[in-house]
Every structure is written in structure tokens, then in C-alpha cells.
Motif scaffolding. Structure first.
Motif, PDB file in Angstrom:
ATOM      1  N   SER A   1       0.837  -1.195   0.000  1.00  0.00           N
ATOM      2  CA  SER A   1       0.000   0.000   0.000  1.00  0.00           C
ATOM      3  C   SER A   1       0.881   1.257   0.000  1.00  0.00           C
ATOM      4  O   SER A   1       1.716   1.413  -0.888  1.00  0.00           O
ATOM      5  N   THR A   2       0.764   2.135   0.994  1.00  0.00           N
ATOM      6  CA  THR A   2       1.638   3.316   0.988  1.00  0.00           C
ATOM      7  C   THR A   2       3.096   2.919   1.228  1.00  0.00           C
ATOM      8  O   THR A   2       3.997   3.651   0.832  1.00  0.00           O
ATOM      9  N   GLY A   3       3.306   1.763   1.846  1.00  0.00           N
ATOM     10  CA  GLY A   3       4.670   1.243   1.946  1.00  0.00           C
ATOM     11  C   GLY A   3       5.210   0.895   0.574  1.00  0.00           C
ATOM     12  O   GLY A   3       6.409   1.038   0.306  1.00  0.00           O
TER      13      GLY A   3
ATOM     14  N   ASN B   1       0.394  -3.793  -4.087  1.00  0.00           N
ATOM     15  CA  ASN B   1      -0.855  -3.029  -3.994  1.00  0.00           C
ATOM     16  C   ASN B   1      -0.582  -1.539  -3.847  1.00  0.00           C
ATOM     17  O   ASN B   1      -1.083  -0.888  -2.922  1.00  0.00           O
ATOM     18  N   ALA B   2       0.194  -1.005  -4.773  1.00  0.00           N
ATOM     19  CA  ALA B   2       0.642   0.380  -4.662  1.00  0.00           C
ATOM     20  C   ALA B   2       0.396   1.139  -5.966  1.00  0.00           C
ATOM     21  O   ALA B   2      -0.253   0.653  -6.893  1.00  0.00           O
ATOM     22  N   ALA B   3       0.937   2.353  -6.023  1.00  0.00           N
ATOM     23  CA  ALA B   3       0.809   3.202  -7.205  1.00  0.00           C
ATOM     24  C   ALA B   3       2.011   4.130  -7.263  1.00  0.00           C
ATOM     25  O   ALA B   3       2.627   4.424  -6.239  1.00  0.00           O
ATOM     26  N   ALA B   4       2.323   4.593  -8.470  1.00  0.00           N
ATOM     27  CA  ALA B   4       3.429   5.527  -8.649  1.00  0.00           C
ATOM     28  C   ALA B   4       2.927   6.950  -8.844  1.00  0.00           C
ATOM     29  O   ALA B   4       3.700   7.853  -9.146  1.00  0.00           O
TER      30      ALA B   4
ATOM     31  N   CYS C   1     -11.679   3.215  -7.345  1.00  0.00           N
ATOM     32  CA  CYS C   1     -10.963   3.454  -6.096  1.00  0.00           C
ATOM     33  C   CYS C   1     -11.938   3.930  -5.024  1.00  0.00           C
ATOM     34  O   CYS C   1     -12.742   4.844  -5.256  1.00  0.00           O
ATOM     35  N   ILE C   2     -11.856   3.339  -3.856  1.00  0.00           N
ATOM     36  CA  ILE C   2     -12.772   3.667  -2.769  1.00  0.00           C
ATOM     37  C   ILE C   2     -12.546   5.079  -2.224  1.00  0.00           C
ATOM     38  O   ILE C   2     -13.386   5.612  -1.502  1.00  0.00           O
ATOM     39  N   TYR C   3     -11.423   5.703  -2.604  1.00  0.00           N
ATOM     40  CA  TYR C   3     -11.146   7.074  -2.198  1.00  0.00           C
ATOM     41  C   TYR C   3     -11.619   8.089  -3.234  1.00  0.00           C
ATOM     42  O   TYR C   3     -11.402   9.291  -3.076  1.00  0.00           O
TER      43      TYR C   3
ATOM     44  N   CYS D   1      -5.839   0.705  -4.251  1.00  0.00           N
ATOM     45  CA  CYS D   1      -4.959   1.003  -5.390  1.00  0.00           C
ATOM     46  C   CYS D   1      -5.341   0.035  -6.515  1.00  0.00           C
ATOM     47  O   CYS D   1      -4.791  -1.069  -6.598  1.00  0.00           O
ATOM     48  N   PRO D   2      -6.291   0.403  -7.366  1.00  0.00           N
ATOM     49  CA  PRO D   2      -6.745  -0.503  -8.429  1.00  0.00           C
ATOM     50  C   PRO D   2      -5.583  -1.065  -9.251  1.00  0.00           C
ATOM     51  O   PRO D   2      -4.534  -0.411  -9.393  1.00  0.00           O
TER      52      PRO D   2
END
Length: 278
Positions: free
Chosen positions: A99-101, A123-126, A136-138, A234-235
Motif C-alpha cells: 500500500s503506501t509502503g 498493492n501500490a501506485a506511482a 478506487c474507494i477514495y 490502489c486498483p
């Protein structure tokens, strides 16, 4: 078996670090989680094959407090991790982030790949992943957006009882599981952690300008990118973007997972990780 707690004094401050396992060194952290001796579910997935260092960043647990807000940025956090690596005496180590890690792992790889043998980005994003992704749930268009936001704000409160915090955390986590009815099966141990409101609030601002996609090619460490096919945080398109941007990166999508493939498909996750490090 609990994690061994130690305080690591570095040139950039003192950090609370928890150790477990044997093998080559592997660091794990998250941008705003506060870890303790009970450990972390993601980090536990690596202890059979590595000596894992679970790190509390500044403002988390008993680690250093910041004197200036810029110390909370991802880049500054990477420099803190480097200071810890140096103090522990490793020329290189592995880094795994969920995730954010995982976002922090991306930044680490871009700027200091020479210190990394292997990167695990799960499960992250750049880049910022909310505005243009209705999956995305956000994203405000997501049907569970309001409830997720309410849970996050409640969890930031410092006066919550342990029982209240647990109930809110369970509900929040269930929103990111493919089979929420299996929650008790996935989260069956006594692992407990908190959220640093200071770091969470800073991340919420930093995220809006976060985009390192054009720098992904600078990552030279051996990299595996992991995603869950139904990830609402993070889709999976963002994991695909990361893998495409890193030369030689391997992408593995877990087809029966949301945001927690290391639990939702735990045995398969361990097999994939073991094969990557062999």
C-alpha cells in the motif's frame, strides 16, 4: 513469537525497529502505521526466508519526532531508511512495501537502487490514484467513499478505547477484502497496530501532487510488483503501470484478492515471494 524491539540511533535521529526471522536482511514499513512487538501481517509473510526489520518512521511509536513538516515526505523517509541501513551495517538490503509502503518502495528504488538487492511493491501506485479512478474507494464516485472517509477520521482520534478502535479497524479493513466474511480467518492472530494521525494527514496532502511515473525507469533493483484483481484502494491498473515502467520487473496479479493478497491468498503469496528470491 513476538518481534524483538530495538532502538536504532542514526545520523537522522533514533528509530524504533522490530526484528524477526533469519536470512538476508529485508526492511518493511508503511507511511503512517505505528508498529509494536505484535508485528505486522505483511511483514510476517517474509520471516520464514529473511531477517525482517519492521520500522516505525518518524512520528510513529517511539521513533523520532519531526522538527519540520518536510521530514514527513516520502523522499525524507527514504533517507531515514538509508540511515537505518547504514547503522545496521548492511551494504545492501531488500525492501518490501504494501500500500503506501509500496509507494515508498517505488521512491526508494528511483533514488537509491544501489542500496537495494530486491524490491517488493505490493498493492501500490506511482502516482495519485483517486481522482481519475472510479474503482478506487477514495474516489467520491465510489459507493463506499463516505463510509471509508468517516472510518478514517474516527480512527485518527487519540481518545478511542481499545474496543472502539478495534471495531472501526475491522469495518475499515472489511471494505478492502474480496470476501469480507473471511475476516476472522485472515486476521486471526493478536497483531495490533495504530495509525499516526500526523503522518496520515501529511500523506493526504502529499498524495495530491505525487507522480513519479516518468522516473520508474531509474529503478535498477530486481523488482516484483504484486496486485489484487479487486483492489479498491490502489486498483490493479496502477500496479500494471509500475511494472511496465521498470525494466525487468515481474508483475503478479492475485485473482481472488482485494487489497490484502498476502492474507487473502496467503500460501500462494509466500510461494510467489519465495520463487522471486530463489
Amino acid at each position: 513469537m513476538t518481534w524483538k524491539r530495538t532502538m536504532v540511533e542514526t545520523s537522522r535521529g533514533t528509530f524504533e525497529v522490530f526484528e524477526k526471522g533469519q536470512g538476508s536482511p529485508l526492511a518493511v514499513t508503511h507511511l503512517y502505521s505505528e508498529f509494536n512487538e505484535t508485528g505486522d501481517y505483511f511483514a510476517e509473510a517474509f520471516v520464514e526466508t529473511h531477517k525482517v526489520y519492521l520500522i516505525n518512521l518518524k512520528e510513529c511509536g517511539r521513533s523520532e519526532k519531526v522538527s519540520s513538516p518536510h521530514e514527513l515526505t516520502m523522499l525524507e523517509s527514504v533517507l531515514d531508511l538509508e540511515a537505518i541501513r547504514i547503522e545496521l551495517g548492511y551494504e545492501c538490503w531488500n525492501f518490501a512495501g504494501h500500500s503506501t509502503g509500496g509507494m515508498l518502495a517505488v521512491v526508494y528504488g528511483i533514488y537509491i537502487s544501489e542500496s537495494l538487492d530486491t524490491l517488493v511493491i505490493a498493492n501500490a501506485a506511482a502516482r495519485e490514484y483517486m481522482t481519475f479512478s472510479k474503482d478506487c474507494i477514495y474516489n467520491e464516485s465510489h459507493p463506499k467513499f463516505d463510509r471509508m472517509q468517516s472510518l478514517i477520521e474516527q480512527l485518527k482520534k487519540q481518545d478511542l478505547s481499545d474496543e472502539e478502535r478495534k471495531e472501526l479497524t475491522v469495518e475499515r479493513t472489511k471494505l478492502s477484502l474480496w470476501n469480507p466474511q473471511n475476516y476472522d480467518h485472515y486476521f486471526h492472530t493478536s497483531i495490533e497496530k495504530k495509525m499516526s494521525a500526523v503522518r496520515m494527514n501529511f500523506f493526504a496532502r502529499e498524495l495530491h501532487t505525487f507522480d513519479v511515473t516518468r522516473k520508474l525507469a531509474l529503478i535498477t533493483a530486481k523488482t516484483i510488483v504484486i496486485s489484487g484483481s479487486y483492489d479498491v484502494q490502489c486498483p490493479p491498473t496502477y500496479s500494471e503501470e509500475i511494472a511496465e515502467g521498470i525494466s525487468g520487473a515481474v508483475l503478479h496479479r492475485f485473482l481472488q484478492s482485494n487489497h490484502y493478497p498476502h492474507l487473502e491468498e496467503g500460501q500462494k503469496f509466500k510461494q510467489v515471494i519465495k520463487a522471486h528470491f530463489d
